[in-house]
Design a protein around this motif. Structure first.
Motif, PDB file in Angstrom:
ATOM      1  N   GLU A   1       9.509  10.846  -6.430  1.00 31.88           N
ATOM      2  CA  GLU A   1       8.251  11.356  -6.974  1.00 31.88           C
ATOM      3  C   GLU A   1       7.102  10.993  -6.040  1.00 31.88           C
ATOM      4  O   GLU A   1       6.708   9.836  -5.930  1.00 31.88           O
ATOM      5  CB  GLU A   1       8.000  10.784  -8.365  1.00 31.88           C
ATOM      6  N   LEU A   2       6.562  11.996  -5.374  1.00 27.75           N
ATOM      7  CA  LEU A   2       5.454  11.806  -4.433  1.00 27.75           C
ATOM      8  C   LEU A   2       4.116  11.815  -5.156  1.00 27.75           C
ATOM      9  O   LEU A   2       3.933  12.526  -6.147  1.00 27.75           O
ATOM     10  CB  LEU A   2       5.433  12.917  -3.390  1.00 27.75           C
TER      11      LEU A   2
ATOM     12  N   GLU B   1      16.568  11.680   1.579  1.00 31.31           N
ATOM     13  CA  GLU B   1      17.102  10.323   1.756  1.00 31.31           C
ATOM     14  C   GLU B   1      16.028   9.373   2.268  1.00 31.31           C
ATOM     15  O   GLU B   1      15.978   8.201   1.870  1.00 31.31           O
ATOM     16  CB  GLU B   1      18.287  10.372   2.728  1.00 31.31           C
ATOM     17  N   PHE B   2      15.167   9.887   3.135  1.00 29.35           N
ATOM     18  CA  PHE B   2      14.087   9.059   3.680  1.00 29.35           C
ATOM     19  C   PHE B   2      13.093   8.640   2.587  1.00 29.35           C
ATOM     20  O   PHE B   2      12.685   7.485   2.507  1.00 29.35           O
ATOM     21  CB  PHE B   2      13.364   9.838   4.777  1.00 29.35           C
ATOM     22  N   LEU B   3      12.736   9.563   1.733  1.00 30.35           N
ATOM     23  CA  LEU B   3      11.724   9.275   0.720  1.00 30.35           C
ATOM     24  C   LEU B   3      12.197   8.256  -0.308  1.00 30.35           C
ATOM     25  O   LEU B   3      11.396   7.460  -0.821  1.00 30.35           O
ATOM     26  CB  LEU B   3      11.305  10.570   0.018  1.00 30.35           C
TER      27      LEU B   3
ATOM     28  N   ASN C   1      10.490   2.140  -2.566  1.00 27.95           N
ATOM     29  CA  ASN C   1       9.785   2.531  -3.782  1.00 27.95           C
ATOM     30  C   ASN C   1       8.284   2.669  -3.570  1.00 27.95           C
ATOM     31  O   ASN C   1       7.540   2.864  -4.537  1.00 27.95           O
ATOM     32  CB  ASN C   1      10.050   1.510  -4.897  1.00 27.95           C
ATOM     33  N   GLN C   2       7.839   2.556  -2.321  1.00 29.33           N
ATOM     34  CA  GLN C   2       6.419   2.666  -2.035  1.00 29.33           C
ATOM     35  C   GLN C   2       5.859   4.013  -2.489  1.00 29.33           C
ATOM     36  O   GLN C   2       6.526   5.049  -2.352  1.00 29.33           O
ATOM     37  CB  GLN C   2       6.177   2.524  -0.525  1.00 29.33           C
TER      38      GLN C   2
ATOM     39  N   CYS D   1       0.827  -1.214   0.000  1.00 23.24           N
ATOM     40  CA  CYS D   1       0.000   0.000   0.000  1.00 23.24           C
ATOM     41  C   CYS D   1       0.861   1.264   0.000  1.00 23.24           C
ATOM     42  O   CYS D   1       2.049   1.232   0.332  1.00 23.24           O
ATOM     43  CB  CYS D   1      -0.905   0.001   1.227  1.00 23.24           C
ATOM     44  N   PRO D   2       0.264   2.414  -0.343  1.00 22.62           N
ATOM     45  CA  PRO D   2       0.975   3.693  -0.216  1.00 22.62           C
ATOM     46  C   PRO D   2       1.238   4.015   1.254  1.00 22.62           C
ATOM     47  O   PRO D   2       0.502   3.586   2.143  1.00 22.62           O
ATOM     48  CB  PRO D   2       0.005   4.707  -0.835  1.00 22.62           C
TER      49      PRO D   2
END
Length: 461
Positions: free
Chosen positions: A413-414, A376-378, A382-383, A354-355
């Motif tokens: 990419e959010l 770095e956290f994001l 790859n979620q 899930c997202p």
């Protein structure tokens, strides 16, 4: 005009059970007004089997709590409220109507009126009330005592009791739902309840006093338990219920908890507990049917591993020392992480489809290093991610020169980024905020603050 009248008549021609269902969504004061609509509505209202009397609704007070007030004006209002309750119950008594539920939420300003409350409870039980919800507030360090007749009600199916009482003579043979709140109880009283109420399905013990070792067992139909303890002398809580599906445990920092016998647990809520990483991991692994897990304000957690094959919903909220989260949950459909500090943890996902919904409340000043950690956290997984930022801090700085010579991952990419600037942060450097965020990630959708002033400043940037 005639068509409108016909439409009103059609509403009055609804089946009685539907009209009663409509009334069940209204306060007692609101429902009473329906008696003016037509003769049928008046008849339905007069025999409506759910009696909810909440003093705050009658006094038009928000929050639902009325402090004891012995002023003449307030005493008069309380007496008027009590007259309404008395007349309603007396009508049921006179017409021999059956009562489904009786709820009383009030502040007793004069103990001379306690006998009237006793009378209401007796009347409710005489009319086979299936559910009772009683909250009678009094002055500090004084308590309203329930009449003895309540302890021999054999037909009551649900009862909320919020007063210090003696349970030694309780005989609620049909009791199914029981909540004890703000009362004085001990281990012996709890065991008396269990022995005399073997068919309880829902059991709540909230902010009670006098407990040291709480044991809940020998209730074969028990499905839901809520425990919230406020006193630090509580040493242990043990629940043994093979069919338990819902367990909520709140605010008991010094308490040992044992729920390992609850193998069919589906919902687990922990808040304000001194539990370790190992305790959380080992307990979750014991519940193969667990579907929902909420962990809130557990300050000892630092590096947790959550592995649950059937888990569908996961919430981790304000665990201030948490630095790492590892998730192995193949059926997860919702993961929410909330932090009200500037600390950004490492979240590893082995198997979580899930997202991720991530909320950070930035209460301390934000600098270039924080934006680097966010980037770095994001990219750590790859979620798909949704990010919400609540800006409370008074200073935001971002300078690319400080990152010279550092190897940087590409921006993530959010799916969505929401930015909410609170009043305390209206004077921040919006240029630094937007530059830092758009350097850290690439949102497909950017939601700007709702406030007019902060929104305009973001747009100008």
């Amino acid at each position: 005009m005639d068509e409108n009248i016909d439409a009103m008549d059609r509403i009055s021609d609804l089946p009685e059970f539907i009209m009663q269902h409509i009334l069940s969504f209204l306060t007692r004061k609101e429902a009473a007004k329906t008696s003016l609509l037509s003769k049928k509505w008046n008849c339905v209202w007069s025999s409506f089997p759910i009696l909810n009397f909440e003093q705050a609704h009658y006094f038009n007070i928000n929050g639902g709590y009325i402090m004891p007030d012995t002023s003449p004006d307030n005493q008069k209002r309380v007496e008027n409220f009590m007259n309404i309750v008395d007349q309603s119950l007396s009508r049921f008594y006179e017409h021999k109507l059956q009562l489904q539920r009786f709820k009383l939420d009030m502040t007793l300003v004069d103990f001379k009126l306690a006998s009237l409350v006793d009378k209401w409870i007796e009347l409710a039980l005489e009319h086979d009330a299936k559910e009772m919800d009683l909250l009678v507030r009094t002055e500090k360090n004084t308590w309203y005592s329930l009449p003895e007749t309540i302890f021999v009600a054999k037909s009551t199916n649900a009862c909320k009791l919020e007063q210090p009482i003696s349970w030694r003579t309780v005989k609620f043979y049909s009791l199914q739902k029981l909540w004890l709140r703000d009362i004085s109880v001990n281990e012996e009283i709890i065991q008396d309840i269990i022995q005399t109420c073997p068919f309880i399905t829902d059991f709540g013990i909230v902010e009670c006093h006098g407990l040291k070792n709480l044991v809940i067992s020998n209730l074969p139909k028990l499905c839901k338990v809520e425990v919230a303890l406020i006193e630090q002398e509580v040493e242990s809580v043990k629940v043994e219920a093979a069919n338990l599906q819902y367990f909520s445990f709140v605010y008991s920092r010094q308490c040992l908890l044992d729920i390992t016998a609850c193998q069919n647990l589906k919902y687990l809520y922990f808040r304000d507990l001194n539990i370790t990483d190992q305790y959380l991991h080992s307990n979750i692994s014991r519940f193969p049917h667990l579907e929902t897990l909420h962990v809130v304000c557990c300050k000892m957690l630092e590096s947790v591993k959550i592995s649950a094959p059937r888990l569908e919903g996961l919430l981790i909220d304000e665990c201030p020392n948490l630095l790492e989260v590892e998730i192995d949950t193949p059926n997860l459909s919702s993961f929410r992480y909330h932090s009200f500090r500037n600390v950004i943890p490492k979240i590893f996902s082995k198997n979580a489809p899930c997202p991720f919904e991530l909320t950070f409340a930035l209460c301390h000043n934000v600098n270039t290093l924080w934006f680097l950690k966010l980037r770095e956290f994001l990219v750590m997984s790859n979620q798909r991610k949704v990010l919400k930022l609540l800006i409370f801090c008074q200073e935001v700085t971002f300078n690319l020169e400080e990152l010279r010579g550092i190897t940087l991952p590409p921006p993530f990419e959010l799916e969505l980024m929401r930015v909410d600037v609170r009043n305390s942060a209206l004077s921040i450097n919006y240029g630094s905020l937007i530059d830092g965020l758009l350097w850290s990630c690439r949102p497909k959708i950017l939601s700007l603050p709702a406030g007019l002033e902060s929104r305009e400043k973001c747009i100008k940037v």
